[in-house]
Design a protein around this motif. Structure first.
Motif, PDB file in Angstrom:
ATOM      1  N   GLY A   1       1.958  11.787  -0.348  1.00  0.00           N
ATOM      2  CA  GLY A   1       3.016  10.793  -0.464  1.00  0.00           C
ATOM      3  C   GLY A   1       3.660  10.416   0.854  1.00  0.00           C
ATOM      4  O   GLY A   1       4.717   9.786   0.876  1.00  0.00           O
ATOM      5  N   GLU A   2       3.007  10.750   1.963  1.00  0.00           N
ATOM      6  CA  GLU A   2       3.610  10.564   3.274  1.00  0.00           C
ATOM      7  C   GLU A   2       3.002   9.378   4.029  1.00  0.00           C
ATOM      8  O   GLU A   2       1.911   8.917   3.717  1.00  0.00           O
ATOM      9  CB  GLU A   2       3.444  11.825   4.123  1.00  0.00           C
ATOM     10  CG  GLU A   2       4.181  13.031   3.577  1.00  0.00           C
ATOM     11  CD  GLU A   2       5.689  12.881   3.597  1.00  0.00           C
ATOM     12  OE1 GLU A   2       6.197  12.037   4.364  1.00  0.00           O
ATOM     13  OE2 GLU A   2       6.364  13.599   2.840  1.00  0.00           O
ATOM     14  N   THR A   3       3.731   8.936   5.051  1.00  0.00           N
ATOM     15  CA  THR A   3       3.264   7.883   5.951  1.00  0.00           C
ATOM     16  C   THR A   3       3.168   8.452   7.354  1.00  0.00           C
ATOM     17  O   THR A   3       4.133   9.018   7.863  1.00  0.00           O
ATOM     18  CB  THR A   3       4.228   6.691   5.955  1.00  0.00           C
ATOM     19  OG1 THR A   3       4.277   6.117   4.643  1.00  0.00           O
ATOM     20  CG2 THR A   3       3.788   5.636   6.953  1.00  0.00           C
ATOM     21  N   ILE A   4       1.998   8.316   7.958  1.00  0.00           N
ATOM     22  CA  ILE A   4       1.790   8.752   9.338  1.00  0.00           C
ATOM     23  C   ILE A   4       1.747   7.510  10.217  1.00  0.00           C
ATOM     24  O   ILE A   4       0.851   6.674  10.089  1.00  0.00           O
ATOM     25  CB  ILE A   4       0.486   9.566   9.475  1.00  0.00           C
ATOM     26  CG1 ILE A   4       0.564  10.823   8.609  1.00  0.00           C
ATOM     27  CG2 ILE A   4       0.231   9.926  10.941  1.00  0.00           C
ATOM     28  CD1 ILE A   4      -0.721  11.617   8.551  1.00  0.00           C
TER      29      ILE A   4
ATOM     30  N   MET B   1       0.821  -1.213   0.000  1.00  0.00           N
ATOM     31  CA  MET B   1       0.000   0.000   0.000  1.00  0.00           C
ATOM     32  C   MET B   1       0.854   1.261   0.000  1.00  0.00           C
ATOM     33  O   MET B   1       0.425   2.313  -0.489  1.00  0.00           O
ATOM     34  CB  MET B   1      -0.951   0.000   1.200  1.00  0.00           C
ATOM     35  CG  MET B   1      -1.974  -1.130   1.155  1.00  0.00           C
ATOM     36  SD  MET B   1      -3.162  -1.090   2.505  1.00  0.00           S
ATOM     37  CE  MET B   1      -4.374   0.055   1.826  1.00  0.00           C
ATOM     38  N   HIS B   2       2.093   1.173   0.504  1.00  0.00           N
ATOM     39  CA  HIS B   2       2.985   2.331   0.454  1.00  0.00           C
ATOM     40  C   HIS B   2       3.325   2.684  -1.002  1.00  0.00           C
ATOM     41  O   HIS B   2       3.424   3.871  -1.355  1.00  0.00           O
ATOM     42  CB  HIS B   2       4.263   2.055   1.234  1.00  0.00           C
ATOM     43  CG  HIS B   2       4.044   1.860   2.697  1.00  0.00           C
ATOM     44  ND1 HIS B   2       3.893   2.911   3.576  1.00  0.00           N
ATOM     45  CD2 HIS B   2       3.931   0.737   3.449  1.00  0.00           C
ATOM     46  CE1 HIS B   2       3.715   2.448   4.801  1.00  0.00           C
ATOM     47  NE2 HIS B   2       3.725   1.129   4.757  1.00  0.00           N
TER      48      HIS B   2
ATOM     49  N   ASN C   1      -1.988   9.510   0.864  1.00  0.00           N
ATOM     50  CA  ASN C   1      -1.163   9.316   2.049  1.00  0.00           C
ATOM     51  C   ASN C   1      -1.493   7.987   2.699  1.00  0.00           C
ATOM     52  O   ASN C   1      -2.548   7.400   2.445  1.00  0.00           O
ATOM     53  CB  ASN C   1      -1.380  10.456   3.043  1.00  0.00           C
ATOM     54  CG  ASN C   1      -0.838  11.777   2.528  1.00  0.00           C
ATOM     55  OD1 ASN C   1       0.359  12.033   2.565  1.00  0.00           O
ATOM     56  ND2 ASN C   1      -1.723  12.632   2.016  1.00  0.00           N
ATOM     57  N   THR C   2      -0.564   7.528   3.543  1.00  0.00           N
ATOM     58  CA  THR C   2      -0.726   6.256   4.248  1.00  0.00           C
ATOM     59  C   THR C   2      -0.785   6.494   5.750  1.00  0.00           C
ATOM     60  O   THR C   2      -0.008   7.284   6.285  1.00  0.00           O
ATOM     61  CB  THR C   2       0.460   5.321   3.963  1.00  0.00           C
ATOM     62  OG1 THR C   2       0.604   5.150   2.554  1.00  0.00           O
ATOM     63  CG2 THR C   2       0.260   3.966   4.610  1.00  0.00           C
TER      64      THR C   2
END
Length: 250
Positions: free
Chosen positions: A237-240, A164-165, A183-184
């Motif tokens: 495009g970020e991962t939290i 999923m990333h 975003n993820t």
């Protein structure tokens, strides 16, 4: 910060757990929420009714996200109302509830079909329609499991969540010219209504002890993280990571 009141939001796997909490948070922000589930329409209707009882707008939406034709029909059904503007890819197979008798290959294929292929099919259907509107939000619900080595029963799940990333990065890049962000969110252990079906009290205590904050998250804490990249149009495009410290813990 973007005003999202009145926008149509689709939450896959929205009939329980994290999905339910996300649906409620979106409704509270003024969105019209489509509560998706694959099979249990009664659960989806209960969540939609809960939202309506609080003065919000919501409808259940039955669709197996691993079925390409069904996904296309689901998104087509929303176009007369203005089309989906927010997509939460939350649908997944629970790795703790694998049916007896499934071979390793059968289980791997099924997990990928729902968790990863389903997120791709929904993102692609959403993206094609959202481009002309010049606005859209995709939020993929992955897992801390996408970063950590998996025990045997969690390998397929971890691989699906890691994929999923890549979806997030692809749709963030390709969506940027059209005002579409992706975003993820990566939760750790979350205390949902089904936690007792997965973990004994002893196993829950063991898992909690490995988390620096000493507990699992509430579904509402995860939903709160989801709302940030929906409202903030400069995050893409970020991962939290929201996992009580599991990601940095040894």
């Amino acid at each position: 910060m973007t005003e999202i009141k009145g926008k149509i939001a689709l939450v896959t796997g929205g009939s329980q757990g994290i999905g339910r909490a996300i649906a409620l948070a979106l409704a509270e922000a003024g969105c019209r929420v489509m509560v998706n589930c694959a099979h249990n329409s009664a659960n989806a209707e209960r969540v939609a009714a809960e939202i309506r009882d609080k003065g919000g707008l919501a409808d259940p939406l039955l669709c197996d996200v691993s079925d390409e034709k069904a996904v296309e029909a689901m998104f087509d059904s929303l176009e007369p109302q203005g089309g989906a503007e927010i997509l939460i890819n939350n649908a997944r197979l629970d790795p703790w509830l694998r049916r007896p008798g499934m071979s390793e290959g059968e289980w791997f294929d099924r997990v990928m079909a729902v968790n990863l292929k389903g997120a791709f099919l929904c993102s692609e259907a959403f993206f094609r329609r959202a481009k002309s509107r010049k606005w859209g939000r995709i939020v993929n619900i992955a897992s801390v499991r996408s970063f950590r080595p998996a025990e045997p029963n969690m390998i397929a799940y971890g691989v699906s969540k890691l994929g999923m990333h890549a979806l997030t990065r692809a749709y963030a890049h390709n969506g940027a010219p059209f005002g579409i962000t992706a975003n993820t969110i990566c939760p750790g252990m979350v205390i949902t209504e089904n936690i007792g079906k997965r973990l004994t009290p002893e196993k829950y205590a063991e898992e909690s002890a490995a988390i620096p904050l000493g507990r699992g998250a509430t579904s509402e804490e995860i939903a709160d993280a989801v709302m940030f990249p929906i409202r903030n149009g400069y995050v893409t495009g970020e991962t939290i990571n929201i996992n009580g410290g599991m990601y940095y813990a040894p």
